[in-house]
Design an enzyme around this catalytic site. Structure first.
Site, short mmCIF file in Angstrom:
data_model
loop_
_atom_site.label_atom_id
_atom_site.label_comp_id
_atom_site.label_asym_id
_atom_site.label_seq_id
_atom_site.Cartn_x
_atom_site.Cartn_y
_atom_site.Cartn_z
N ASP A 93 -4.85 -1.76 6.77
CA ASP A 93 -6.26 -1.63 6.42
C ASP A 93 -6.46 -1.54 4.92
O ASP A 93 -5.85 -0.70 4.26
CB ASP A 93 -6.87 -0.43 7.13
CG ASP A 93 -6.78 -0.56 8.64
OD1 ASP A 93 -7.09 -1.65 9.14
OD2 ASP A 93 -6.38 0.42 9.30
N ASP B 90 0.93 -1.73 4.17
CA ASP B 90 -0.16 -1.16 4.95
C ASP B 90 -1.05 -2.28 5.48
O ASP B 90 -1.06 -3.39 4.94
CB ASP B 90 -0.96 -0.20 4.06
CG ASP B 90 -2.12 0.46 4.77
OD1 ASP B 90 -1.99 0.79 5.97
OD2 ASP B 90 -3.17 0.65 4.12
#
Length: 174
Positions: free
Chosen positions: A10, A8
């Site tokens: 963020d 991922d």
């Protein structure tokens, strides 16, 4: 064939929270401390009159362009890319202005990840062996190994294998 890892963006390789902390201090004089954020979503730590500002900030063009890099992530992800097929997978479609920002940010900070291994999506329906994410909703239906990357909002969760730093990721996967 190498194993595949989905990482991922963020709160895993890009420090979105630090930008919010800065903006709320600068624009509203609000200090968001680790104690205030512990176990809470950002919006739940804000006074009621500022709750809508989260979406306003995140939808602004440029919000995602100048995020800080999570400490150690560049070095460890580059090492992971030698051993695994690494994909950056971001649920960016909810925020259309983020697409160009995120692509340029990745090119600047993670130039060793080819554009073919960057996936901007809605739901993270992916076929990898491992996923590293700060949001457990992205683990639903995922058959591989899940690593929960610590962020203030998920600190109260205990049912997942957790990593707190990129050094911990390295010790588990390299």
């Amino acid at each position: 064939m190498k194993q595949r890892i989905a990482i991922d963006m963020d709160e895993v390789i890009a420090d979105t929270l630090a930008k919010f902390v800065h903006l709320y201090q600068k624009d509203h004089g609000l200090t968001l401390t680790p104690e205030l954020l512990h176990g809470k979503e950002l919006r739940d730590a804000l006074p009621p009159e500022l709750i809508d500002s989260v979406r306003k900030y995140i939808n602004q063009k440029g919000f995602f362009r100048d995020l800080e890099v999570m400490p150690g992530s560049q070095q460890v992800v580059e090492q992971l890319a030698q051993k695994y097929d690494v994909f950056v997978v971001s649920a960016a479609m909810e925020f259309p202005n983020s697409l160009e920002d995120k692509l340029h940010w990745l090119g600047e900070h993670f130039p060793f990840i080819p554009w073919t291994n960057i996936i901007f999506c809605g739901y993270k329906i992916i076929n990898t062996d491992i996923i590293i994410d700060d949001r457990t909703k992205n683990f639903k239906g995922f058959a591989g190994r899940t690593l929960l990357y610590s962020s203030p909002h998920n600190l109260l969760l205990t049912e997942f294998e957790r990593v707190n730093t990129w050094d911990e990721v390295a010790s588990l996967l390299l």
